[in-house]
Each structure stands twice: as structure tokens, then as C-alpha cells.
Design a protein around this motif. Structure first.
Motif, PDB file in Angstrom:
ATOM      1  N   TYR A 135      26.363 -55.283  95.985  1.00 37.31           N
ATOM      2  CA  TYR A 135      25.364 -56.330  95.782  1.00 37.31           C
ATOM      3  C   TYR A 135      25.252 -57.213  97.025  1.00 37.31           C
ATOM      4  O   TYR A 135      26.230 -57.454  97.728  1.00 37.31           O
ATOM      5  N   LEU A 136      24.035 -57.687  97.272  1.00 41.52           N
ATOM      6  CA  LEU A 136      23.742 -58.548  98.416  1.00 41.52           C
ATOM      7  C   LEU A 136      23.102 -59.845  97.941  1.00 41.52           C
ATOM      8  O   LEU A 136      22.543 -59.907  96.843  1.00 41.52           O
ATOM      9  N   PHE A 137      23.166 -60.875  98.787  1.00 41.74           N
ATOM     10  CA  PHE A 137      22.652 -62.205  98.432  1.00 41.74           C
ATOM     11  C   PHE A 137      21.696 -62.711  99.503  1.00 41.74           C
ATOM     12  O   PHE A 137      21.904 -62.511 100.698  1.00 41.74           O
ATOM     13  N   CYS A 138      20.641 -63.400  99.058  1.00 43.97           N
ATOM     14  CA  CYS A 138      19.733 -64.088  99.972  1.00 43.97           C
ATOM     15  C   CYS A 138      19.363 -65.435  99.359  1.00 43.97           C
ATOM     16  O   CYS A 138      19.206 -65.547  98.136  1.00 43.97           O
ATOM     17  N   GLY A 139      19.234 -66.457 100.199  1.00 40.35           N
ATOM     18  CA  GLY A 139      18.877 -67.785  99.708  1.00 40.35           C
ATOM     19  C   GLY A 139      17.977 -68.517 100.682  1.00 40.35           C
ATOM     20  O   GLY A 139      18.042 -68.308 101.896  1.00 40.35           O
ATOM     21  N   LEU A 140      17.123 -69.394 100.148  1.00 39.86           N
ATOM     22  CA  LEU A 140      16.235 -70.217 100.963  1.00 39.86           C
ATOM     23  C   LEU A 140      16.205 -71.625 100.375  1.00 39.86           C
ATOM     24  O   LEU A 140      15.990 -71.790  99.171  1.00 39.86           O
ATOM     25  N   PHE A 141      16.410 -72.623 101.229  1.00 37.88           N
ATOM     26  CA  PHE A 141      16.415 -74.004 100.755  1.00 37.88           C
ATOM     27  C   PHE A 141      16.149 -74.935 101.934  1.00 37.88           C
ATOM     28  O   PHE A 141      16.195 -74.544 103.104  1.00 37.88           O
ATOM     29  N   GLY A 142      15.852 -76.184 101.620  1.00 37.66           N
ATOM     30  CA  GLY A 142      15.757 -77.204 102.662  1.00 37.66           C
ATOM     31  C   GLY A 142      14.581 -77.029 103.589  1.00 37.66           C
ATOM     32  O   GLY A 142      13.466 -76.719 103.170  1.00 37.66           O
ATOM     33  N   ASP A 143      14.808 -77.163 104.896  1.00 35.70           N
ATOM     34  CA  ASP A 143      13.742 -77.391 105.884  1.00 35.70           C
ATOM     35  C   ASP A 143      13.123 -76.200 106.639  1.00 35.70           C
ATOM     36  O   ASP A 143      12.575 -76.446 107.715  1.00 35.70           O
ATOM     37  N   PRO A 144      13.023 -74.990 106.320  1.00 35.18           N
ATOM     38  CA  PRO A 144      13.907 -74.333 105.363  1.00 35.18           C
ATOM     39  C   PRO A 144      15.040 -73.613 106.088  1.00 35.18           C
ATOM     40  O   PRO A 144      14.882 -73.162 107.217  1.00 35.18           O
ATOM     41  N   HIS A 145      16.136 -73.493 105.401  1.00 32.66           N
ATOM     42  CA  HIS A 145      17.306 -72.763 105.882  1.00 32.66           C
ATOM     43  C   HIS A 145      17.366 -71.439 105.135  1.00 32.66           C
ATOM     44  O   HIS A 145      17.262 -71.400 103.912  1.00 32.66           O
ATOM     45  N   LEU A 146      17.547 -70.366 105.869  1.00 25.96           N
ATOM     46  CA  LEU A 146      17.535 -69.021 105.308  1.00 25.96           C
ATOM     47  C   LEU A 146      18.891 -68.354 105.487  1.00 25.96           C
ATOM     48  O   LEU A 146      19.441 -68.328 106.580  1.00 25.96           O
ATOM     49  N   ARG A 147      19.417 -67.826 104.396  1.00 24.87           N
ATOM     50  CA  ARG A 147      20.612 -66.988 104.465  1.00 24.87           C
ATOM     51  C   ARG A 147      20.184 -65.574 104.076  1.00 24.87           C
ATOM     52  O   ARG A 147      19.769 -65.330 102.944  1.00 24.87           O
ATOM     53  N   THR A 148      20.245 -64.638 105.016  1.00 30.44           N
ATOM     54  CA  THR A 148      19.732 -63.300 104.791  1.00 30.44           C
ATOM     55  C   THR A 148      20.732 -62.444 104.018  1.00 30.44           C
ATOM     56  O   THR A 148      21.881 -62.834 103.788  1.00 30.44           O
ATOM     57  N   PHE A 149      20.279 -61.241 103.651  1.00 29.32           N
ATOM     58  CA  PHE A 149      21.157 -60.300 102.960  1.00 29.32           C
ATOM     59  C   PHE A 149      22.354 -59.903 103.822  1.00 29.32           C
ATOM     60  O   PHE A 149      23.356 -59.405 103.310  1.00 29.32           O
ATOM     61  N   LYS A 150      22.256 -60.100 105.128  1.00 28.06           N
ATOM     62  CA  LYS A 150      23.355 -59.775 106.038  1.00 28.06           C
ATOM     63  C   LYS A 150      24.260 -60.979 106.291  1.00 28.06           C
ATOM     64  O   LYS A 150      25.117 -60.943 107.169  1.00 28.06           O
ATOM     65  N   ASP A 151      24.057 -62.063 105.545  1.00 25.44           N
ATOM     66  CA  ASP A 151      24.809 -63.307 105.716  1.00 25.44           C
ATOM     67  C   ASP A 151      24.543 -63.958 107.070  1.00 25.44           C
ATOM     68  O   ASP A 151      25.374 -64.696 107.587  1.00 25.44           O
TER      69      ASP A 151
END
Length: 412
Positions: A135-151
Motif C-alpha cells: 500500500y502507498l500513501f499520498c496527501g495534500l494540505f496547506g499552501d499546498p504541501h504535497l506528499r507523493t506516493f514515493k514519500d
């Protein structure tokens, strides 16, 4: 029909599932149904009293398997031959259509709309067990800050509509708008998710959230997809108008959407096989490949001063100034986040950029979502001095953020 005749017929169906070039017709999985039926019946002894009961169970399991493949096998002569053969055998053995099915083979009885038993991810080959899905994770929040599936962690502009995910099963698009006049920083005010039609598990479902309208239903008014009993796709409202979750069991995917202040955040967990199921033309996916270099606010790992200087007061300007200094922003973020990782520094950056305290809650919630959805605890926190371990060099721009912020504060 004798047991030997049944086996011979099933074997013929198996060979018929291969095309003239010896290639398996993988779009229609009738061969798998037939193979399972053979494995369930080959050991049965017609002389025993229990033969008819067990044979009828196997036939019902065979019938259920063909039904699950009815859409993808439409027009396949082998499939229709199997369906007619099953009907004939059930008549000959006086088998009822309703009743228990064989449970000795988990491949037959598993929930086809549960990813843990997904044929593409968990199929047994040659009797060997496959490894559990990654399993992989991705997130987007703020101004915006992106965390990709590759961390990899990036801070981007990406104003307007951009695809986070676009594969054969799911599409996620976000729309970002400027947060402060004169700044390149943006934040998300609209999220659109399309769950694409998949076999009998779900019809296409579209979800759309905008600022101050975070619905607990799809655009068609429903709250689930698939059969009413199994609900292979469903929406769960956690906090009315502020926080919803979407669970797509058939693709092993979970989505969190929140509204904090005037903007939205998103976190998603997906199996790697699903993430990578896309065509070459679908390569513009922020969660997969990150932001284009022209959209990065952190330039090669550093936050450029000209971008920050846009926030400085200009002659006759009505642009609002941040109510936070570096010290007060640090104190505010430290109330929610004790560790000085990327989420802490993102919080400080957002407060100094916008002066909006809601971005503190956004960073904190984003970290909570990581802890809930990211499969590897050792990767939850990314620190400014992190090197290797799949962490993007772009996260290192926070090392120099303190100095940049000091320069900024000196002019405020």
C-alpha cells in the motif's frame, strides 16, 4: 453423465479459454471458474452417499463464478458453453439454484469485490501463495504541501485544476486558488473524485467537494456503490460538513477529505498495483510524479527569497500582513506538533504566509491522516535533515526556512 465425462468436459473448457496463439484470454476469467470447479470435484466419489450434495455445492459455486464474469465474458463462446453446461448438469443432478456453495477453495468463495481477494492482486499460481499487496500513501494540505506516493515532499503553486491521481480505477482532481494576494502560495477549494465502473462491484460514482460544501453523498445522491448488502464503495460522514471518508473495498482504497477553515485537505491510501494501473498518456499525476518543476515553490530544495518578498508591504498596497512572527508561529505550531518534522515546518511556513491559524489544524490533521493511512510507521515523519529512505531532497528546503523567515520578519 459420469464423473469422468464431467471432468473431460471441464478440461475441454479450460483449453478453449486459450486463443490460437496460445495466449490466455485474460479479460474473461472463465478458465479460473472452470479450474476451481475441477479442483472441487476431482476428488469426489460418485459411489458415496454425499456425492450429490457436494457436487451440487460445487456446481453452484461454478455458477456464481460465471455470473461474476458475465459482463467481461459477454460474447465469449466458451463462457456461454460453460453456462449451458452448468445448467445441464444441475438438471441432471436435480441441484437447486439456491443453496450452499463449496467452501473448501477460498478462491471460489472469496468476495470478488474485496481487494484482499482481488484476482489481479491475490491470485494463486501453481499452488504458491502470493505476497500481500503493498500500500502507498499520498496527501495534500496547506499552501499546498504535497506528499507523493514515493514519500517525496514538495510545496507547489499548481493554481487551477490539477490531477492528483488518474488511473484505470480512480481519478482525483483538485482545484487550487491563491491564498494571499501577491504570493505564489495557493490552497485547495475543490476536490473531484471519480470512482470508475468496475465489473459488478460498482457503477461509476462521482464525488465533489467545494469550500463550505462537503457532502456525505455522491453527486447522484447515493452514499454507496455496488450491491446493497456488500457496499463495495461507501461514504462515511465523520464530522458533518467537515470530514468524510470514502472506502472502496474493491480496489483496497481509502480516502479522507477534510475542510479546515476555508480550504480542503486530502489523504489517500491505495495498493501499488492500483496506483500503477495507468496508460502512458496519464502520466500527469501529482501523487505519482510530483509537481512539475515550474510549479514548485521550493526551488531545487530551497525557498527563493523573491517569492517571500512578494509578501512584504508595498507602497500603497492593501495586502494584509501576517499577524505571526517566527517566534509566535513556532509556538503556535508547537502546541499541536511536538516533533519538528516537515509537518511542523509546513505549519510555520503557512502561518507566516497567510496569518490564518486554520493552517495549523490542517498540518496537524494531515499528520494524523498519515498515522492512520500510511502503511509504514518508520516513514510517518520526514525530518529536514532526512537523507535516503525514499525521502525527496525537496523536503530539505526547510533547513533554510528559519533564516528565510527571519529575513521576512525583519521587514514586517
Amino acid at each position: 453423465m459420469t464423473m469422468k465425462a464431467v471432468e473431460e468436459r471441464a478440461v475441454k473448457l479450460q483449453f478453449a479459454c486459450w486463443d490460437g496463439d496460445g495466449q490466455l484470454q485474460t479479460s474473461c476469467r472463465i478458465q479460473k471458474c472452470t479450474t476451481d470447479f475441477v479442483s472441487l470435484t476431482s476428488h469426489l466419489n460418485s459411489a458415496l452417499e454425499s456425492f450429490d450434495l457436494e457436487f451440487c455445492k460445487a456446481l453452484r459455486a461454478y455458477s456464481a463464478c460465471t455470473y461474476r464474469n458475465s459482463k467481461v465474458c459477454r460474447g465469449n463462446l466458451v463462457y456461454h458453453s460453460a453456462v449451458l453446461g452448468i445448467s445441464d448438469l444441475m438438471s441432471q443432478r436435480n441441484c437447486s439454484k439456491d443453496g450452499p456453495t463449496s467452501s473448501s477453495n477460498p478462491e471460489v468463495t472469496h468476495d470478488p469485490c474485496n481487494y484482499s481477494g482481488h484476482p489481479e492482486a491475490r491470485e494463486h499460481q501453481g499452488g504458491e501463495k502470493t505476497a500481500p499487496p503493498t500500500y502507498l500513501f499520498c496527501g495534500l494540505f496547506g499552501d499546498p504541501h504535497l506528499r507523493t506516493f514515493k514519500d517525496h515532499f514538495q510545496t507547489c503553486k499548481v493554481e487551477g485544476a490539477w490531477p492528483l491521481i488518474d488511473n484505470n480505477y480512480l481519478s482525483v482532481q483538485v482545484t487550487n486558488v491563491p491564498v494571499v494576494a501577491g504570493s505564489r502560495a495557493t490552497a485547495t477549494n475543490k476536490i473531484t473524485i471519480i470512482f470508475k465502473s468496475y465489473q459488478d462491484c460498482t457503477d461509476q460514482k462521482v464525488y465533489q467537494a467545494v469550500t463550505d460544501d462537503l457532502p456525505a453523498a455522491f453527486v447522484d445522491g447515493t452514499t454507496s456503490g455496488g450491491d446493497g448488502n456488500t457496499k463495495s464503495l461507501r461514504i462515511v460522514e465523520k464530522v458533518s460538513g467537515k470530514y468524510v471518508e470514502m472506502h472502496a473495498r474493491y480496489i483496497g482504497t481509502t480516502v479522507y477529505i477534510r475542510q479546515l477553515g476555508h480550504y480542503l485537505t486530502l489523504a489517500i491510501r491505495m495498493p501499488q498495483e492500483v496506483v500503477m494501473a495507468y496508460e502512458e498518456s496519464q502520466d500527469l499525476q501529482l501523487c505519482v510524479n510530483g509537481c512539475p518543476s515550474s510549479e514548485r515553490i521550493d526551488d531545487s530544495g530551497h525557498l527563493p527569497l523573491p517569492v517571500m518578498s512578494h509578501l512584504l508591504p508595498q507602497h500603497g498596497s492593501a495586502h494584509p500582513q501576517s499577524v505571526y512572527t517566527l517566534e509566535t508561529a513556532t509556538t503556535k505550531c508547537h502546541e499541536k506538533m511536538l516533533l519538528k518534522d516537515i509537518y511542523f515546518y509546513s505549519c510555520v511556513f503557512d502561518l507566516l504566509t497567510t496569518g490564518d491559524a486554520n493552517f495549523t489544524a490542517a498540518a496537524h490533521s494531515a499528520l494524523q491522516d498519515v498515522e492512520s493511512l500510511h502503511p509504514r510507521k518508520e516513514h510517518w515523519h520526514i525530518f529536514p535533515n532526512s537523507e535516503g529512505g525514499g525521502v525527496d531532497k525537496g523536503s530539505k528546503f526547510f533547513v533554510g526556512l528559519g533564516l528565510v523567515c527571519l529575513i521576512l520578519v525583519a521587514f514586517l
